[in-house]
Write a protein that holds these residues in place. Sequence first.
Motif, PDB file in Angstrom:
ATOM      1  N   PRO A 280       0.811  -1.224   0.000  1.00  0.00           N
ATOM      2  CA  PRO A 280       0.000   0.000   0.000  1.00  0.00           C
ATOM      3  C   PRO A 280       0.845   1.275   0.000  1.00  0.00           C
ATOM      4  N   LEU A 281       2.053   1.206   0.668  1.00  0.00           N
ATOM      5  CA  LEU A 281       2.920   2.400   0.670  1.00  0.00           C
ATOM      6  C   LEU A 281       3.342   2.765  -0.760  1.00  0.00           C
ATOM      7  N   ALA A 282       3.714   1.705  -1.494  1.00  0.00           N
ATOM      8  CA  ALA A 282       4.119   1.937  -2.894  1.00  0.00           C
ATOM      9  C   ALA A 282       2.958   2.542  -3.677  1.00  0.00           C
ATOM     10  N   GLY A 283       1.738   2.028  -3.378  1.00  0.00           N
ATOM     11  CA  GLY A 283       0.528   2.548  -4.029  1.00  0.00           C
ATOM     12  C   GLY A 283       0.354   4.031  -3.720  1.00  0.00           C
ATOM     13  N   ILE A 284       0.520   4.409  -2.436  1.00  0.00           N
ATOM     14  CA  ILE A 284       0.342   5.810  -2.015  1.00  0.00           C
ATOM     15  C   ILE A 284       1.336   6.697  -2.776  1.00  0.00           C
ATOM     16  N   ARG A 285       2.616   6.193  -2.795  1.00  0.00           N
ATOM     17  CA  ARG A 285       3.661   6.979  -3.481  1.00  0.00           C
ATOM     18  C   ARG A 285       3.291   7.211  -4.941  1.00  0.00           C
ATOM     19  N   ASN A 286       2.824   6.172  -5.573  1.00  0.00           N
ATOM     20  CA  ASN A 286       2.417   6.226  -6.980  1.00  0.00           C
ATOM     21  C   ASN A 286       1.320   7.276  -7.178  1.00  0.00           C
ATOM     22  N   CYS A 287       0.309   7.241  -6.291  1.00  0.00           N
ATOM     23  CA  CYS A 287      -0.792   8.204  -6.379  1.00  0.00           C
ATOM     24  C   CYS A 287      -0.260   9.625  -6.249  1.00  0.00           C
ATOM     25  N   LEU A 288       0.651   9.812  -5.234  1.00  0.00           N
ATOM     26  CA  LEU A 288       1.200  11.154  -4.996  1.00  0.00           C
ATOM     27  C   LEU A 288       1.904  11.691  -6.249  1.00  0.00           C
ATOM     28  N   GLN A 302      -9.001  13.735  -6.666  1.00  0.00           N
ATOM     29  CA  GLN A 302     -10.009  13.141  -5.787  1.00  0.00           C
ATOM     30  C   GLN A 302      -9.966  11.606  -5.806  1.00  0.00           C
ATOM     31  N   LYS A 303      -9.829  11.092  -7.024  1.00  0.00           N
ATOM     32  CA  LYS A 303      -9.805   9.620  -7.195  1.00  0.00           C
ATOM     33  C   LYS A 303      -8.598   9.018  -6.455  1.00  0.00           C
ATOM     34  N   TYR A 304      -7.375   9.671  -6.677  1.00  0.00           N
ATOM     35  CA  TYR A 304      -6.179   9.120  -6.033  1.00  0.00           C
ATOM     36  C   TYR A 304      -6.197   9.342  -4.516  1.00  0.00           C
ATOM     37  N   ALA A 305      -6.808  10.445  -4.093  1.00  0.00           N
ATOM     38  CA  ALA A 305      -6.900  10.687  -2.634  1.00  0.00           C
ATOM     39  C   ALA A 305      -7.690   9.562  -1.965  1.00  0.00           C
ATOM     40  N   GLN A 306      -8.764   9.110  -2.614  1.00  0.00           N
ATOM     41  CA  GLN A 306      -9.573   8.000  -2.060  1.00  0.00           C
ATOM     42  C   GLN A 306      -8.760   6.704  -1.996  1.00  0.00           C
ATOM     43  N   LEU A 307      -8.002   6.454  -3.083  1.00  0.00           N
ATOM     44  CA  LEU A 307      -7.172   5.231  -3.121  1.00  0.00           C
ATOM     45  C   LEU A 307      -6.123   5.273  -1.996  1.00  0.00           C
ATOM     46  N   MET A 308      -5.531   6.514  -1.841  1.00  0.00           N
ATOM     47  CA  MET A 308      -4.506   6.660  -0.796  1.00  0.00           C
ATOM     48  C   MET A 308      -5.114   6.421   0.594  1.00  0.00           C
ATOM     49  N   ASP A 309      -6.344   6.900   0.745  1.00  0.00           N
ATOM     50  CA  ASP A 309      -7.003   6.736   2.054  1.00  0.00           C
ATOM     51  C   ASP A 309      -7.220   5.261   2.377  1.00  0.00           C
ATOM     52  N   SER A 310      -7.707   4.513   1.358  1.00  0.00           N
ATOM     53  CA  SER A 310      -7.950   3.087   1.666  1.00  0.00           C
ATOM     54  C   SER A 310      -6.632   2.339   1.871  1.00  0.00           C
ATOM     55  N   ALA A 311      -5.563   2.735   1.145  1.00  0.00           N
ATOM     56  CA  ALA A 311      -4.242   2.103   1.360  1.00  0.00           C
ATOM     57  C   ALA A 311      -3.760   2.409   2.778  1.00  0.00           C
ATOM     58  N   TRP A 312      -3.986   3.660   3.176  1.00  0.00           N
ATOM     59  CA  TRP A 312      -3.590   4.078   4.532  1.00  0.00           C
ATOM     60  C   TRP A 312      -4.327   3.259   5.606  1.00  0.00           C
ATOM     61  N   LEU A 313      -5.637   3.073   5.369  1.00  0.00           N
ATOM     62  CA  LEU A 313      -6.435   2.301   6.326  1.00  0.00           C
ATOM     63  C   LEU A 313      -5.919   0.866   6.449  1.00  0.00           C
ATOM     64  N   ARG A 314      -5.529   0.331   5.291  1.00  0.00           N
ATOM     65  CA  ARG A 314      -5.011  -1.055   5.268  1.00  0.00           C
ATOM     66  C   ARG A 314      -3.744  -1.147   6.115  1.00  0.00           C
ATOM     67  N   ILE A 315      -2.838  -0.139   5.895  1.00  0.00           N
ATOM     68  CA  ILE A 315      -1.587  -0.137   6.680  1.00  0.00           C
ATOM     69  C   ILE A 315      -1.909  -0.034   8.177  1.00  0.00           C
ATOM     70  N   GLU A 316      -2.823   0.878   8.492  1.00  0.00           N
ATOM     71  CA  GLU A 316      -3.172   1.110   9.897  1.00  0.00           C
ATOM     72  C   GLU A 316      -3.707  -0.175  10.556  1.00  0.00           C
TER      73      GLU A 316
END
Length: 499
Positions: A280-288, A302-316
């Motif tokens: 998920p970290l790699a995913g977040i970086r990619n979105c950024l 907006q689309k990538y912010a949502q993806l980053m949020d769900s990746a973040w939740l997964r990590i958490e």
Amino acid sequence: MQIRPTLESKFIMLASVLILLGSIVVNHWVISTYRNQLISEAEIRALLLAQSTAISFTNILLYEELDLVTEGGLLDNYIRDLVADTLSRVQEMTVYDLDNRVIATNDYQRYFQRNSPEQTDTELAVGNDHLIRHIEHNSFEILIPLHISTRPFGTLVMQFSLQAERSKLSAFKNRMFLLTIGIAITGILIAFLVARTLAKPIKHLATEMRKVQEPRYTPKLDSKRRDEIGDLERGFVDMLGRLKSAADEKERQQQALIQAEKLASVGTLASGLAHEINNPLAGIRNCLRRIMARPQDLEQTQKYAQLMDSAWLRIEKVVRGLLDFAKKKELVLQRTDLNQIVKAACVLVDYRVKNQKIMLKLQLAQDLPAIDGDPQHLEQVFVNLLLNALDATPERGTIIVKTKFQHDKVIAELSDTGKGIPTDIQRKIFDPFFTTKPVSKGTGLGLSVTKAIVEEHQGSIDVLSSPDGTTFRLCFPRPATVSNYSRKASEATITDLGD
Ligand code: ADP
């Protein structure tokens, strides 16, 4: 109903039997002593009378022989008077001459009869001063030879009644019987009171000893007694103190062991979970990167912010799961849904399941009753079992976790299609530090800790293994009052669990 033979009842029984036996023996002894005394007194009295009568009769026989007496029937008169006198207790009297013929008697029919053919009374009396013969229950005879110096005249036989003695004896027996009963009852009552008094502190001690198993038990003992029971109570309190500190120490060591094993599992899990975080970290970086490349594209942002949020939740979620698992915690029992515990443990081993392409099947019973358990400790149990199963199962193998409610027990079974456990080591696998894994991989603590945790929950663990696979079966008691049933859980595969 089975009566428990208590110390008190045993003492009372024994004392009662001894008192009864003692009373009977003493009663018998006193009565027979009294009887002998009565008879011997009667014999002495009778002998004195018989001896004085014999002297008078010898004189009469001598005077008759010398013709100094002209008057006839002197002996008969004498005999009649004596028999008639009830105080003399004489029943019968007979005088025999030297030819054993009756020459005087109170019974006229026996006149001039010969005496008994075998051995005559005269023969019996010869050579004796006197002879006493008990002829029947109620009477006895005294035989006295009549003679002056060496000149014999015949024999006097007097029969005396023992009727008065018998009456006295039977009255005495009645009194003794009542006395014996009274003494026996008093003795038994005293034994009962003594038993109660003696058994009371022992009973109290036994009750206190039985309560030792109760949680938060503190002994209520009066250790000020100065007798042996006081020593026993002080010894017990002392032993309890030592047992408690030993139990505390054992508990402390066990908790340390559980924690050590947990940290070892965390190490194993962490390497797997690192991937769970990295992806998920790699995913977040990619979105950024994409957002930064076209910051004016709001729709894309907006689309990538949502993806980053769900990746973040997964990590958490993954990190929280691991932290929760690693946290050191005292055992705290609460109503626990075993199905939820199984699912949480599966999340922690998810990476390894996927990595080994294992088919992890959950067959969780619906309406499984909750158990009294510590969720953290139970999670450790399932993580241990799952990690062992993953170690033993080859790629594309299957692991099945089943829960069910059977015979009033909550049961969890974890089966794998691994290599199995050889029969000769099956009884060793629960020993601490027993491992067949390389040093870097196994600590040998997993199953011993698992067993300790299961037993902390009043449960049991069994293993069934063959070269085709292994099944661990855990059994937990259902709490006395079940108010809380687990949520419905249905058959699911690991892919459903993370959500
Ligand atoms: P560790 O996993 O550190 O070796 P454990 O106490 O968990 O310690 O296990 C002890 C041993 O029991 C393992 O080394 C392994 O030989 C055996 N074992 C446990 N679970 C399984 C299983 N599911 N299949 C085969 N062997 C097992």
